[in-house]
Structures are given as structure tokens and as C-alpha cells.
Design an enzyme around this catalytic site. Sequence first.
Site, PDB file in Angstrom:
ATOM      1  N   GLY A  88       0.789  -1.216   0.000  1.00 49.06           N
ATOM      2  CA  GLY A  88       0.000   0.000   0.000  1.00 49.06           C
ATOM      3  C   GLY A  88       0.826   1.273   0.000  1.00 49.06           C
ATOM      4  N   THR A 141      -6.538  -7.211   2.546  1.00 51.37           N
ATOM      5  CA  THR A 141      -5.520  -8.069   3.154  1.00 51.37           C
ATOM      6  C   THR A 141      -5.592  -9.501   2.636  1.00 51.37           C
ATOM      7  OG1 THR A 141      -7.044  -8.289   5.030  1.00 51.37           O
ATOM      8  CG2 THR A 141      -5.221  -6.716   5.250  1.00 51.37           C
ATOM      9  N   GLU A 169     -14.781 -15.763  17.738  1.00 53.67           N
ATOM     10  CA  GLU A 169     -15.404 -14.720  16.920  1.00 53.67           C
ATOM     11  C   GLU A 169     -14.411 -13.588  16.705  1.00 53.67           C
ATOM     12  OE1 GLU A 169     -19.711 -12.395  16.768  1.00 53.67           O
ATOM     13  OE2 GLU A 169     -18.737 -12.713  18.711  1.00 53.67           O
ATOM     14  N   ASN A 175      -7.475  -7.193  17.489  1.00 56.22           N
ATOM     15  CA  ASN A 175      -6.734  -7.959  16.493  1.00 56.22           C
ATOM     16  C   ASN A 175      -5.619  -7.084  15.949  1.00 56.22           C
ATOM     17  OD1 ASN A 175      -5.883  -9.588  14.375  1.00 56.22           O
ATOM     18  ND2 ASN A 175      -7.595  -9.018  13.042  1.00 56.22           N
ATOM     19  N   HIS A 216      20.293  27.867   8.897  1.00 57.33           N
ATOM     20  CA  HIS A 216      20.669  28.864   9.895  1.00 57.33           C
ATOM     21  C   HIS A 216      19.454  29.671  10.349  1.00 57.33           C
ATOM     22  CE1 HIS A 216      21.554  30.190   5.801  1.00 57.33           C
ATOM     23  NE2 HIS A 216      21.322  31.435   6.147  1.00 57.33           N
TER      24      HIS A 216
END
Length: 396
Positions: A9, A83, A146, A160, A311
Site C-alpha cells: 500500500g 488483506t 469470533e 486484532n 541557519h
Amino acid sequence: MQAVVVAAGEGTRMRPLTANRPKPTLPVAGTPLIERVLAAAAPYVDSYVLVVGYRDEVIRELVGDSYRGHPVEYVQQTEQLGTAHAVGRAADVVDGRFLVLNGDVVVTDELVAGLVDAGGTAVATKPVPDPSNYGVVSHDGGRLTELVEKPADPPSNLANLGLYAFEESVFDAIDRTELSERGEYEITDSIGHLLDDGEDVSVVEYDGPWLDVGRPWELLSATETLLEGLEGRIDGTVEDGATLSGPVVVEEGARVRDGAYIEGPVVVQSGADVGPNCFVRGATVVGPDVRVGNAVEVKNSVLMAGTNVAHHAYVGDSVLGRDVNFGAGTKVANLRHDDENVRMTVKGERVDTGRRKFGVVCGDEAKTGINSSLNPGVVLGAGAMSTPGEAVMRDR
């Protein structure tokens, strides 16, 4: 064992810093994110598979064909479709159980070891104060029951982390995964298929450091965290009249001139030239070939390679990309007069950075005219410029 590292990505929330490079190559505490991930996995794997896409040539040049003696293979994800789609790209080059790691987070050896030791399919989790912002995991005796994305009423406080160990059975589950409401193929939906198939999925609970670096100010937060344990060393040149206080690293090829005062934790990377008569402090990284000149103060900032603050300038709580040039007398404001948190525009929306002190973000090759003033939270895009004496109050 192989590690599949997802690094395809752009990192749109990191713009303009990702205009010329993918997010996994951004430096945190002086080291690119993807190198930190590869290093964390190195003790536990035999090889790497990097899933690349946006500006993949930058990653290929950075990592090369091997890392710490382990071969690196690349697979292309031309379209970033989620993903599950990214992991699925590795199906033809993976053999046996493997890790899946994100190339743009900061993980530890301990976390990777937990996934390796769990055996079979495993999901890394971490207790968090507000799990509604994450995918939330429920389990029974360490077995996943779950996984719910950003629930209004979280069933647990376990987030997660998006880091996994999989058997090859996951590829069949990915083939059965459909587009989500976000228009992506989600690996969490694939894990749901594994549960429906009766496969045991272990929940690895981890309560150590884990840094999701998604937005520019989080580069500062991650750098602050990683420099907390810095051990000073001097491999470069420090002139007699310079003062180093606290943990300061001066890498080989770097130079700190007479009259410079550096108050750590600070890293001065190879080729950097600091001083004379300047003040560098806070959790600051002066990147490769950066110039910090006379009467300059840099505080709690990241200056990437080739940047020039020559500077009579002040840079505070800021992130400057590669080859930025601040004209003489440029001043960064990093504090609102009303003492509210500084806000920044991310993907067209004003976002609270959560930071009372935050300066500016400059894309690669941005330039300021002499005596420019930059307001807190201002973003200068890649190649953007200000005119001499200008007060920059809005992004450009």
C-alpha cells in the site's frame, strides 16, 4: 518457516510523506518500518515473501534479494484489494505454515515468537482501552470463537493486531472470500471461513509494545517510544567545543561542530552535519546527509535524508521529508494559543492529533523562503514552497 510481509500500500493517511515512497519505507527512530519488521522475524524464519505494489521499486532497492542471510522473494499486488487479496498473492511461493506480518507496524521479537510457538493458525491480539476502534477477538480457552470489526459494543478488550500464522488451508478460505462493504477482500472474513470449516485458531495474547504508525504525528510518537532506551555512542566526528548530554548517537560519517549542544535521546545519522552553535533536543533523528546549521534549534523532530535547515531557524515537533530546504529564519509554531490539541488535515478531514505540541509536516523537496512562519498542523506537500516573509496558515 516463511514470513509473508504485506507492503503493497501507499499509506494515504501519511501523505505527503508517501508521495514518492511506500509507507513501509518511512523511517522510525532512524530505521525504515519494513526493516524493523524483517529484523523482528529474522530469528524465526528461513525466508521472506514481500507483497509489493505502490512504488515497489523503492522497497526492492531498500531490501534487496536477501535480509540477514535469508532470501527475499517478491510478489506483486497491482491493485490493493484488501488483506486477503494480498496474502493470496503469495499462494504460489509459500510452502507449509507461514507468518503474515504488516510491513508498516512496529513489532517485537516477542510478539513474533508468540505466533511461531502457538502452532497451527494463530491470531495476535493485545488488550486495548477502546477496542471499538479495532477488530475485536473473542475466545474460549485460547481458541478463537469470533472476530468482529469495530463493534459498537465490543465483546472483549482484545484487539486484532493484523499479525497471523497460517497453514496453507488459508488459501482455500481466501478463494471463498467475497468483497466486503469496503470493497476489499478481508483476511478476517477468510479466518471466519476457517472457523466454519472447524479449524482451530489460536489466540495469542500480547501486552508489550506494538505501534501502528498510520499518520504523520504517529511517526513522532513511535520515534519517542523507540528512543526511550537509546544507548549513546560516538562513531563519527565530534569537535572539542560541542556538548553531548544524555543518550546521543553520532554515526560514522556524521559530524557535530563546535558550539553545538545536543540533548538526547538524539540520533545523528551518517553524513549529517550539525552546527556550529545550534541546539538539538528531544526525541530527534537527524537523518542521513542532513544539514543543521548555525543558530538553529531542532526539538523532538524527524528530519529525513538530505534535508537542510541551515541557519537561524526553529523546528519543533515536526516531520520533514527528504531534501526539504528551510530558508534562513524559518520558524515553526508548534503550540496553539488556546492550548487546544493541534489538528491536521488527513484525507480531506480535520483530525485531532491528540498532541498539544505539534508543528508541521513537509513532503519531499518542500522549500520555505527566508523568514517564513509555519502555523501548527500545516502541511506542505511534496515540492511546495513559501515566499520570503510569508506566514503559512493553510496547507499547500
